[in-house]
Design an enzyme around this catalytic site. Structure first.
Site, PDB file in Angstrom:
ATOM      1  N   PHE A 123      30.049   4.494  17.375  1.00  0.00           N
ATOM      2  CA  PHE A 123      30.492   3.113  17.243  1.00  0.00           C
ATOM      3  C   PHE A 123      29.319   2.236  17.681  1.00  0.00           C
ATOM      4  O   PHE A 123      28.559   2.615  18.571  1.00  0.00           O
ATOM      5  CB  PHE A 123      31.769   2.812  18.051  1.00  0.00           C
ATOM      6  CG  PHE A 123      32.224   1.412  17.758  1.00  0.00           C
ATOM      7  CD1 PHE A 123      32.794   1.111  16.526  1.00  0.00           C
ATOM      8  CD2 PHE A 123      32.000   0.377  18.644  1.00  0.00           C
ATOM      9  CE1 PHE A 123      33.127  -0.193  16.195  1.00  0.00           C
ATOM     10  CE2 PHE A 123      32.342  -0.931  18.319  1.00  0.00           C
ATOM     11  CZ  PHE A 123      32.910  -1.219  17.100  1.00  0.00           C
ATOM     12  N   THR A 124      29.189   1.079  17.043  1.00  0.00           N
ATOM     13  CA  THR A 124      27.976   0.254  17.220  1.00  0.00           C
ATOM     14  C   THR A 124      27.640  -0.017  18.690  1.00  0.00           C
ATOM     15  O   THR A 124      26.546   0.297  19.158  1.00  0.00           O
ATOM     16  CB  THR A 124      28.143  -1.094  16.481  1.00  0.00           C
ATOM     17  OG1 THR A 124      29.390  -1.671  16.858  1.00  0.00           O
ATOM     18  CG2 THR A 124      28.113  -0.897  14.978  1.00  0.00           C
ATOM     19  N   ASP A 214      36.983   7.415  24.162  1.00  0.00           N
ATOM     20  CA  ASP A 214      37.057   6.003  23.793  1.00  0.00           C
ATOM     21  C   ASP A 214      38.524   5.758  23.456  1.00  0.00           C
ATOM     22  O   ASP A 214      39.018   6.148  22.404  1.00  0.00           O
ATOM     23  CB  ASP A 214      36.141   5.674  22.612  1.00  0.00           C
ATOM     24  CG  ASP A 214      36.172   4.171  22.313  1.00  0.00           C
ATOM     25  OD1 ASP A 214      37.214   3.532  22.587  1.00  0.00           O
ATOM     26  OD2 ASP A 214      35.179   3.642  21.799  1.00  0.00           O
ATOM     27  N   LYS A 257      42.556  -4.098  21.361  1.00  0.00           N
ATOM     28  CA  LYS A 257      43.151  -3.461  20.177  1.00  0.00           C
ATOM     29  C   LYS A 257      44.563  -2.974  20.529  1.00  0.00           C
ATOM     30  O   LYS A 257      45.483  -3.779  20.619  1.00  0.00           O
ATOM     31  CB  LYS A 257      42.263  -2.322  19.685  1.00  0.00           C
ATOM     32  CG  LYS A 257      40.997  -2.773  18.961  1.00  0.00           C
ATOM     33  CD  LYS A 257      39.893  -3.162  19.868  1.00  0.00           C
ATOM     34  CE  LYS A 257      38.560  -3.355  19.180  1.00  0.00           C
ATOM     35  NZ  LYS A 257      37.547  -3.868  20.119  1.00  0.00           N
ATOM     36  N   PHE A 449      24.273  -6.999  12.552  1.00  0.00           N
ATOM     37  CA  PHE A 449      25.327  -7.462  11.653  1.00  0.00           C
ATOM     38  C   PHE A 449      25.992  -8.756  12.120  1.00  0.00           C
ATOM     39  O   PHE A 449      26.491  -9.520  11.315  1.00  0.00           O
ATOM     40  CB  PHE A 449      26.400  -6.372  11.489  1.00  0.00           C
ATOM     41  CG  PHE A 449      26.873  -5.816  12.800  1.00  0.00           C
ATOM     42  CD1 PHE A 449      26.212  -4.752  13.384  1.00  0.00           C
ATOM     43  CD2 PHE A 449      27.950  -6.359  13.465  1.00  0.00           C
ATOM     44  CE1 PHE A 449      26.612  -4.242  14.609  1.00  0.00           C
ATOM     45  CE2 PHE A 449      28.371  -5.866  14.684  1.00  0.00           C
ATOM     46  CZ  PHE A 449      27.689  -4.801  15.263  1.00  0.00           C
TER      47      PHE A 449
HETATM   48  C1  P71 Z   1      36.144  -3.964  15.960  1.00  0.00           C
HETATM   49  C2  P71 Z   1      35.564  -4.026  17.312  1.00  0.00           C
HETATM   50  C3  P71 Z   1      34.876  -5.275  17.766  1.00  0.00           C
HETATM   51  C4  P71 Z   1      33.514  -5.244  17.208  1.00  0.00           C
HETATM   52  C5  P71 Z   1      32.490  -4.696  17.940  1.00  0.00           C
HETATM   53  C6  P71 Z   1      31.227  -4.579  17.373  1.00  0.00           C
HETATM   54  C7  P71 Z   1      31.031  -4.992  16.076  1.00  0.00           C
HETATM   55  C8  P71 Z   1      32.051  -5.574  15.356  1.00  0.00           C
HETATM   56  C9  P71 Z   1      33.291  -5.684  15.925  1.00  0.00           C
HETATM   57  C10 P71 Z   1      35.186  -2.696  19.249  1.00  0.00           C
HETATM   58  C11 P71 Z   1      35.153  -1.409  19.820  1.00  0.00           C
HETATM   59  C12 P71 Z   1      35.718  -0.276  19.142  1.00  0.00           C
HETATM   60  C13 P71 Z   1      35.620   0.969  19.701  1.00  0.00           C
HETATM   61  C14 P71 Z   1      36.176   2.164  19.023  1.00  0.00           C
HETATM   62  C15 P71 Z   1      34.442   0.069  21.559  1.00  0.00           C
HETATM   63  C16 P71 Z   1      34.516  -1.199  21.056  1.00  0.00           C
HETATM   64  C17 P71 Z   1      33.893  -2.313  21.819  1.00  0.00           C
HETATM   65  N1  P71 Z   1      35.606  -2.905  18.016  1.00  0.00           N
HETATM   66  N2  P71 Z   1      34.983   1.134  20.885  1.00  0.00           N
HETATM   67  O1  P71 Z   1      36.530  -2.858  15.548  1.00  0.00           O
HETATM   68  O2  P71 Z   1      36.349  -0.411  17.965  1.00  0.00           O
HETATM   69  O3  P71 Z   1      34.878  -3.064  22.438  1.00  0.00           O
HETATM   70  O4  P71 Z   1      34.646  -5.310  21.383  1.00  0.00           O
HETATM   71  O5  P71 Z   1      35.961  -4.971  23.474  1.00  0.00           O
HETATM   72  O6  P71 Z   1      33.501  -4.835  23.536  1.00  0.00           O
HETATM   73  O7  P71 Z   1      36.224  -5.006  15.309  1.00  0.00           O
HETATM   74  P1  P71 Z   1      34.739  -4.640  22.712  1.00  0.00           P
END
Ligand code: P71
Length: 465
Positions: A123-124, A214, A257, A449
């Site tokens: 994950f990014t 995670d 989430k 991005f």
């Molecule tokens: C999602 C996001 C938010 C996001 C983050 C980076 C780029 C675009 C959108 C965040 C996650 C996630 C997983 C599996 C950790 C984070 C970071 N996802 N693990 O899907 O999906 O959490 O955003 O609360 O810092 O849009 P955070």
């Protein structure tokens, strides 16, 4: 088509605005073809992310009023701590303002320079924090996860033989831990199976490797296990969530989430030394260890959100099946997308949607921009732009998966919104040959991005509707 009626009724509404195609064409040009740079007011249905976009319940709004805003020792902290212990089963917990802050603290503690960090796809933010701590991410997800058409029911699973190979090649001392994600986001929201996690636990026990979860989308994953895995049909979501966590040594969690809040996160673990160090770090980067960047009321809403997410099985069934409903509509219209359908989102396959655009002209980025112009729906690129450049070669990573994510916020949109979205995308699919590729005009070094700017490789022909 199967559609699960919402297990709630609507008490507060927020008006949203439809715009004209000409208006949206100008808006996306101003946003340099990056949907992250659009103004939310200019979006009709916002499927950019399910992160922090949930609707809170009446009980959560009521909990906000119970915020104890003491700098130290807020009662909401203790309630949150107990809730995390009870629902997820970890001994210790440190709140953080969101998921990536937990990743930062964990990575700095567990990773030594030159270490390897295997994971079931990257994950990014997770990979970035691993790299900033001096680690190297190694993908150990099963091969099926990289094939958008493979119907494997648990495409999030780890390939244990890839783990074995890594152990043989670099030795266990060079492996910090395995980063294990539920409902793997970048694979298309694909679940892991309990059998896979159990097998991985055995493997890791044998080699002395920690499993760090995670935990961001574990409730959604539990629903897939209940629905698809033998022996779990009669177990509750709550029991399945607890069992998943029980095979792991700790977790990072973005509470934005599955935990049903707009902001928040936490780091949890069973190891006391790690806990002591995490508390020491959280005061440097986040705030005191009894709030970690959240207000008392945020912690109150979070504790309530965690409880609600597993209280009954109805909520999560409705949530995942609404996502599936969008996928079914797109299947009917012949629009290429990742199957099986994930928990939080439907991922369009931009390589198959736009086969005439080379990956270095960012087909998924271009498709997300054109979906916005066609429909007013905002989606997110999850492909070559998100994946970034290889730190060693400096080249675009050109990942196998070049996707556009249509992410469903929790408890926010109705079936009619989903119908509208699917119809618009089906219409755009008919005009796909007119869509052009993009090139960078501004490229940030990290997490490019979010703020990147693009222009079309050729002038965009305005599609005639
Ligand atoms: C999602 C996001 C938010 C996001 C983050 C980076 C780029 C675009 C959108 C965040 C996650 C996630 C997983 C599996 C950790 C984070 C970071 N996802 N693990 O899907 O999906 O959490 O955003 O609360 O810092 O849009 P955070």
């Amino acid at each position: 088509m199967k559609y699960i009626p919402e297990p709630f009724r609507i008490k507060t509404v927020e008006p949203i605005r439809m715009t004209t195609r000409e208006y949206r064409r100008r808006a996306i040009e101003k946003a340099s073809y990056n949907t992250f740079l659009l103004r939310s007011e200019d979006v009709y249905i916002d499927l950019l992310t399910d992160s922090g976009t949930s609707a809170m319940s009446d009980a959560q709004w009521a909990a906000l009023q119970m915020g104890d805003e003491a700098y130290a020792g807020s009662k909401n902290f203790y309630d949150l701590e107990e809730t995390v212990q009870e629902i997820f089963g970890y001994k210790y917990m440190v709140p953080t303002h969101q998921g990536r802050a937990a990743e930062h603290i964990m990575s700095q503690y567990l990773i030594k320079k030159g270490d390897y960090v295997p994971g079931n796809m990257y994950f990014t933010t997770t990979r970035l924090h691993q790299e900033l701590a001096g680690g190297k991410f190694v993908d150990v997800i099963i091969d099926e996860a990289h094939d958008t058409t493979n119907p494997h029911p648990f495409k999030g699973n780890v390939d244990i033989s890839k783990m074995q190979r890594l152990v043989d090649e670099v030795g266990v001392d060079k492996i910090s831990y395995i980063s294990y994600e539920t409902c793997v986001n970048m694979a298309g929201g694909q679940p892991i199976s309990m059998a896979n996690l159990r097998e991985l636990r055995k493997f890791c026990d044998k080699h002395g490797i920690k499993i760090m979860l995670d935990n961001t989308r574990t409730v959604e994953n539990a629903y897939f296990i209940q629905k698809r895995e033998e022996g779990y049909a009669n177990k509750s979501i709550r029991e399945i969530v607890k069992e998943i966590c029980s095979y792991t040594d700790g977790c990072t969690c973005s509470s934005k989430k599955d935990c049903l809040v707009n902001i928040g996160g936490f780091l949890a673990m069973n190891d006391e030394e790690f806990f002591v160090e995490a508390k020491a770090q959280v005061v440097v980067y986040e705030g005191l260890h009894t709030y970690g960047g959240m207000s008392g009321r945020d912690m109150a809403a979070l504790a309530q959100g965690i409880r609600e997410s597993v209280e009954t099985d109805d909520y999560i069934k409705y949530r995942v099946e609404l996502t599936n409903y969008l996928g079914e509509l797109l299947t009917e219209a012949g629009v290429p997308h990742v199957v099986p359908h994930g928990g939080h989102a439907i991922f369009l396959d931009a390589k198959r949607f736009l086969p005439h655009i080379d990956q270095d002209q960012f087909p998924a980025q271009a498709l997300a921009a054109e979906i916005y112009v066609e429909t007013g729906v905002r989606a997110m690129e999850r492909g070559n732009v998100s994946s970034g450049r290889d730190p060693e070669t400096g080249e675009n990573r050109r990942p196998k998966l070049e996707l556009v994510r249509l992410t469903i916020p929790r408890r926010v949109y109705t079936q009619a919104h989903i119908d509208y979205t699917a119809e618009g995308i089906a219409r755009l699919y008919q005009k796909r040959a007119q869509i052009k590729g993009l090139k960078f005009v501004f490229e940030p070094k990290q997490l490019r991005f979010f703020q990147a700017r693009f222009e079309p490789t050729e002038p965009v022909a305005v599609p005639v509707s």
